[in-house]
Scaffold this motif. Structure first.
Motif, short mmCIF file in Angstrom:
data_model
loop_
_atom_site.label_atom_id
_atom_site.label_comp_id
_atom_site.label_asym_id
_atom_site.label_seq_id
_atom_site.Cartn_x
_atom_site.Cartn_y
_atom_site.Cartn_z
N GLN A 18 6.51 2.97 4.40
CA GLN A 18 5.55 3.92 4.93
C GLN A 18 6.24 5.20 5.39
O GLN A 18 5.76 6.32 5.13
CB GLN A 18 4.76 3.31 6.09
CG GLN A 18 3.64 4.20 6.61
CD GLN A 18 2.57 4.43 5.57
OE1 GLN A 18 1.91 3.49 5.13
NE2 GLN A 18 2.40 5.69 5.16
N ALA A 19 7.39 5.04 6.07
CA ALA A 19 8.14 6.21 6.53
C ALA A 19 8.64 7.03 5.34
O ALA A 19 8.60 8.27 5.35
CB ALA A 19 9.31 5.77 7.41
N LEU A 20 9.12 6.36 4.29
CA LEU A 20 9.59 7.05 3.10
C LEU A 20 8.43 7.76 2.40
O LEU A 20 8.57 8.89 1.93
CB LEU A 20 10.26 6.06 2.15
CG LEU A 20 10.82 6.63 0.84
CD1 LEU A 20 11.86 7.71 1.12
CD2 LEU A 20 11.43 5.52 -0.01
N SER A 21 7.28 7.11 2.36
CA SER A 21 6.10 7.72 1.75
C SER A 21 5.69 8.98 2.51
O SER A 21 5.38 10.02 1.90
CB SER A 21 4.94 6.72 1.73
OG SER A 21 3.80 7.28 1.15
N ASP A 22 5.71 8.91 3.83
CA ASP A 22 5.36 10.09 4.64
C ASP A 22 6.34 11.23 4.40
O ASP A 22 5.94 12.40 4.32
CB ASP A 22 5.35 9.71 6.12
CG ASP A 22 4.23 8.73 6.47
OD1 ASP A 22 3.29 8.59 5.67
OD2 ASP A 22 4.33 8.09 7.54
N ALA A 23 7.63 10.89 4.28
CA ALA A 23 8.64 11.93 4.04
C ALA A 23 8.46 12.58 2.68
O ALA A 23 8.60 13.80 2.52
CB ALA A 23 10.04 11.32 4.15
N MET A 25 2.90 5.98 -2.97
CA MET A 25 4.03 6.77 -3.43
C MET A 25 4.04 6.88 -4.95
O MET A 25 4.24 7.96 -5.52
CB MET A 25 5.34 6.14 -2.96
CG MET A 25 5.60 6.25 -1.47
SD MET A 25 6.90 5.11 -0.92
CE MET A 25 8.25 5.58 -1.99
N ALA A 26 3.82 5.76 -5.61
CA ALA A 26 3.85 5.75 -7.07
C ALA A 26 2.79 6.66 -7.65
O ALA A 26 3.03 7.40 -8.61
CB ALA A 26 3.67 4.32 -7.58
N GLU A 27 1.59 6.63 -7.07
CA GLU A 27 0.48 7.42 -7.59
C GLU A 27 0.68 8.91 -7.33
O GLU A 27 0.53 9.75 -8.22
CB GLU A 27 -0.83 6.94 -6.97
CG GLU A 27 -2.06 7.64 -7.52
CD GLU A 27 -2.26 7.36 -9.00
OE1 GLU A 27 -2.69 8.28 -9.71
OE2 GLU A 27 -1.98 6.23 -9.44
N LYS A 28 1.04 9.26 -6.08
CA LYS A 28 1.15 10.67 -5.71
C LYS A 28 2.31 11.37 -6.38
O LYS A 28 2.22 12.54 -6.78
CB LYS A 28 1.28 10.80 -4.19
CG LYS A 28 0.03 10.43 -3.42
CD LYS A 28 0.27 10.59 -1.92
CE LYS A 28 -0.95 10.21 -1.12
NZ LYS A 28 -0.70 10.32 0.34
N HIS A 29 3.44 10.66 -6.49
CA HIS A 29 4.66 11.32 -6.94
C HIS A 29 5.12 10.85 -8.32
O HIS A 29 6.23 11.16 -8.76
CB HIS A 29 5.78 11.08 -5.93
CG HIS A 29 5.42 11.50 -4.54
ND1 HIS A 29 5.33 12.82 -4.17
CD2 HIS A 29 5.07 10.78 -3.44
CE1 HIS A 29 4.97 12.90 -2.89
NE2 HIS A 29 4.80 11.67 -2.43
N ALA A 30 4.25 10.12 -9.04
CA ALA A 30 4.54 9.65 -10.40
C ALA A 30 5.86 8.90 -10.46
O ALA A 30 6.73 9.19 -11.29
CB ALA A 30 4.55 10.83 -11.37
N GLU A 54 0.81 -1.21 0.00
CA GLU A 54 0.00 0.00 0.00
C GLU A 54 0.85 1.27 0.00
O GLU A 54 0.56 2.20 -0.76
CB GLU A 54 -0.97 -0.01 1.18
CG GLU A 54 -2.07 -1.05 1.06
CD GLU A 54 -3.01 -1.06 2.24
OE1 GLU A 54 -2.84 -0.18 3.12
OE2 GLU A 54 -3.90 -1.93 2.30
N PRO A 55 1.90 1.37 0.85
CA PRO A 55 2.74 2.57 0.77
C PRO A 55 3.38 2.74 -0.60
O PRO A 55 3.48 3.86 -1.11
CB PRO A 55 3.80 2.32 1.86
CG PRO A 55 3.15 1.39 2.81
CD PRO A 55 2.29 0.51 1.97
N LEU A 56 3.81 1.64 -1.23
CA LEU A 56 4.44 1.75 -2.54
C LEU A 56 3.45 2.24 -3.58
O LEU A 56 3.75 3.10 -4.41
CB LEU A 56 5.02 0.40 -2.95
CG LEU A 56 5.80 0.38 -4.28
CD1 LEU A 56 6.94 1.37 -4.24
CD2 LEU A 56 6.32 -1.02 -4.55
N ALA A 57 2.23 1.71 -3.55
CA ALA A 57 1.20 2.15 -4.50
C ALA A 57 0.88 3.62 -4.29
O ALA A 57 0.71 4.38 -5.25
CB ALA A 57 -0.06 1.30 -4.34
#
Length: 327
Positions: free
Chosen positions: A100-105, A6-11, A1-4
């Motif tokens: 998840q931590a990387l996605s939050d950052a 990140m991919a969607e929000k930040h292309a 879920e965090p990877l999906a």
């Protein structure tokens, strides 16, 4: 879920390579395939998620100045005697929590730019890949079939409750994986015969799932098929085995051509130590252990053969399809 997310929000283009379970649904708009080469070549940042071999260094290397981030329980894979992948940032920890931590950052640092140019590039790449897939499948519908066509037929017959184990069998680039626990594989450096035995274990662990072992004919022989089918019979495991039968030990052939494209073996009419003739009757071996088993030689017959095999497994019977393919 965090990877999906990140991919969607930040292309972020996500490439799956040597994964044991898909990290992102194949249908996700930022899923960029399973070959990292075109993306590694001009990347400015690469995040390798728990990847021992993130790319094949003989084929491609990141450009100068590219920042390589390793993420996972042991991003440097210190147990590997020799590993030639430089890393700029090492994020050690549980994969899910670290993602998840990387996605939050990344969310905190986001500028609001929707990265339209990057999204367009990935979309164009996906369109090109889709066209290439359609061409491969179309070319393999006859006699013999090619692995791409067989793979798409299997994918069309599967659902989210189907678990595929792949060892030198199907072409994952033409298949659809949108749920966890649907695709398991191993690197070519793993032991031959892994696919069928691993699939048996998965079927034993969860009888509610449809498990399909897709393996090359050489890997099938190395798995000791008599013992495997006897195990399935003894435990009542409704496993479907699909043998991709090209009559050749293609892993050796491809590795030889890769290392020595101009060598003597490459010019031989019959490359040494690659022929598997004369092969046994795979379907007869499975049938001797109570399996529903068929040999399929023509692409027109394959969808119905897959349907019959799956029907047998739904009735609690193991099944095998010996599918004749080109290499």
């Amino acid at each position: 879920e965090p990877l999906a997310s990140m991919a969607e929000k930040h292309a972020l283009p996500v490439v799956e390579y040597w994964s044991t379970r898909q990290a992102l649904p194949t249908s996700h708009p930022m899923h960029a395939g399973r070959d990292p080469t075109p993306w590694v070549r001009d990347a400015d940042v690469i995040v390798a998620v728990n990847a021992m071999v993130p790319w094949v260094s003989d084929h491609v290397s990141p450009p100068e100045g590219c920042v390589v981030v390793g993420l996972g329980p042991d991003p440097q894979f210190r147990a590997v005697p020799m590993r030639s992948f430089e890393m700029d940032i090492s994020l050690g920890g549980g994969t899910q929590a670290t993602l998840q931590a990387l996605s939050d950052a990344l969310d905190a640092a986001a500028t609001g730019d929707d990265h339209a140019e990057r999204r367009a590039r990935v979309a164009a790449f996906r369109d090109e890949q889709a066209q290439a897939v359609a061409k491969r499948v179309q070319q393999g519908r006859g006699r013999p079939m090619n692995p791409a066509y067989v793979s798409q037929c299997l994918s069309d017959a599967a659902d989210d409750n189907t678990t595929f184990f792949n060892e030198l069998g199907f072409d994952p680039g033409v298949m659809q994986f949108d749920a966890p626990k649907t695709y398991f594989s191993s690197p070519l450096s793993g032991g031959l015969g892994w696919g069928l035995t691993a699939a048996l274990g998965a079927q034993l662990a969860d009888r509610s799932r449809q498990v399909v072992a897709c393996i090359g004919d050489g890997s099938y022989v190395f798995a000791n098929p008599v013992a495997c089918h006897q195990t399935a019979a003894s435990h009542g495991l409704p496993l479907l085995t699909v043998v991709f039968n090209n009559g050749i030990w293609n892993a050796v052939r491809r590795s030889t051509l890769y290392m020595y494209p101009d060598g003597k073996a490459a010019t031989a009419n019959t490359m040494p130590i690659t022929q598997l003739a004369a092969m046994p009757d795979h379907a007869a071996i499975a049938r001797a252990h109570g399996a529903h088993a068929e040999r399929v030689e023509d692409g027109a017959d394959l969808p119905d053969a897959i349907a019959r095999a799956l029907e047998a497994t739904r009735n609690g019977q193991q099944a095998l399809l010996d599918v004749v393919v080109s290499y």
